[in-house]
Scaffold this motif. Structure first.
Motif, PDB file in Angstrom:
ATOM      1  N   ARG A  97       0.829  -1.205   0.000  1.00 51.90           N
ATOM      2  CA  ARG A  97       0.000   0.000   0.000  1.00 51.90           C
ATOM      3  C   ARG A  97       0.866   1.258   0.000  1.00 51.90           C
ATOM      4  N   SER A 154      -3.797   4.199   7.211  1.00 55.12           N
ATOM      5  CA  SER A 154      -4.867   4.266   6.212  1.00 55.12           C
ATOM      6  C   SER A 154      -6.228   3.850   6.773  1.00 55.12           C
ATOM      7  N   ASP A 217     -13.394   7.546  -0.262  1.00 53.08           N
ATOM      8  CA  ASP A 217     -12.566   6.858   0.728  1.00 53.08           C
ATOM      9  C   ASP A 217     -13.357   6.589   2.004  1.00 53.08           C
ATOM     10  N   SER A 221     -14.231   2.571   0.205  1.00 51.46           N
ATOM     11  CA  SER A 221     -12.987   1.827   0.424  1.00 51.46           C
ATOM     12  C   SER A 221     -11.791   2.761   0.364  1.00 51.46           C
ATOM     13  N   GLU A 222     -10.767   2.446   1.163  1.00 50.79           N
ATOM     14  CA  GLU A 222      -9.545   3.246   1.167  1.00 50.79           C
ATOM     15  C   GLU A 222      -8.798   3.139  -0.160  1.00 50.79           C
ATOM     16  N   ASP A 223      -9.143   2.127  -0.950  1.00 53.28           N
ATOM     17  CA  ASP A 223      -8.470   1.960  -2.245  1.00 53.28           C
ATOM     18  C   ASP A 223      -8.884   3.033  -3.256  1.00 53.28           C
ATOM     19  N   TYR A 226      -6.543   5.768  -5.078  1.00 53.20           N
ATOM     20  CA  TYR A 226      -5.862   5.647  -6.370  1.00 53.20           C
ATOM     21  C   TYR A 226      -6.580   6.433  -7.471  1.00 53.20           C
TER      22      TYR A 226
END
Length: 246
Positions: A97, A154, A217, A221-223, A226
């Protein structure tokens, strides 16, 4: 002093004004006297300063280079020696990450560097512009720190918010810097009104993306961090579209 003396003084005043009104130095001095303290202070504060814009550009490039280097240095090696391939794979998974966020931040910083060289080519500057540029560079300098924060913490929404605020403030100060340089006539290429509108709209869109990514976020999701990669993609597509129309 009788009425006749007053009339003579007025006549003499009018003659002097008529005689020297076309002299720029005298006109400037008269305006300075009439303006008052605050007007004169503002005028002096905003007057151009004798600093080569190339030196400011050199400082800007140096800070961008340092920030890009610090981003990579933020990827720490393991604290203990890895003895097996399984340990090595586990280590790579643990930094995956942080590695991804470093790539995102590196691309963002690279994009800001490109924007600065493309849109901020100045031929002169003053104290307010100088400090606006410094605040922009301060925002850039904090990106390695906020990148490390969001990489380590995160799971906390506030960590993502700090990173998002950092990127938002960077874009905001860039917008302020561009508008100030445009209004003061500092820009070397004298952009047209359509180009000014294109730059402003692009930066507003990028700020909107920053806010949207932070909201995604938090809610999903924290993803979604991107999605910051949309910033260079969208700005590049808008640049191509603007150049094609021009």
């Amino acid at each position: 002093m009788d009425e006749e003396d007053v009339e003579k003084i007025r006549s003499l005043r009018d003659e002097l004004i008529e005689k020297y009104s076309n002299n720029p130095a005298v006109a400037k001095k008269v305006d300075h006297i009439k303006g008052g303290f605050f007007h004169n202070f503002k005028q002096s504060f905003e007057s151009n300063i004798d600093i080569d814009p190339g030196r400011l550009l050199g400082l800007t490039d140096g800070i961008f280079g340092m920030v890009m280097t610090l981003l990579v240095f933020g990827l720490a090696l393991p604290g203990v020696q890895l003895l097996t391939e399984g340990d090595f794979i586990a280590f790579l998974q643990s930094i995956s990450r942080s590695f991804g966020l470093t790539i995102v931040s590196f691309i963002l910083v690279s994009s800001f560097w490109v924007y600065h060289h493309e849109f901020i080519r100045i031929n002169s500057l003053n104290v307010p512009y100088l400090w606006i540029n410094m605040l922009f560079l301060a925002c850039i300098s904090f990106i390695p720190f906020t990148t490390s924060i969001v990489g380590i913490y995160s799971k906390f929404f506030l960590a993502d918010v700090l990173f998002g605020i950092n990127i938002f403030m960077t874009i905001l100060f860039f917008l302020i810097m561009y508008l100030y340089a445009y209004n003061r006539g500092f820009l070397e290429n004298n952009p047209s009104k359509s180009e000014k509108r294109y730059v402003i709209n692009t930066l507003i869109i990028l700020m909107g993306i920053t806010v949207a990514v932070n909201l995604l976020d938090y809610n999903f999701s924290e993803d979604f961090v991107y999605l910051f990669l949309l910033i260079p993609i969208i700005s590049t597509l808008r640049d191509i579209d603007f150049k094609m129309k021009s």
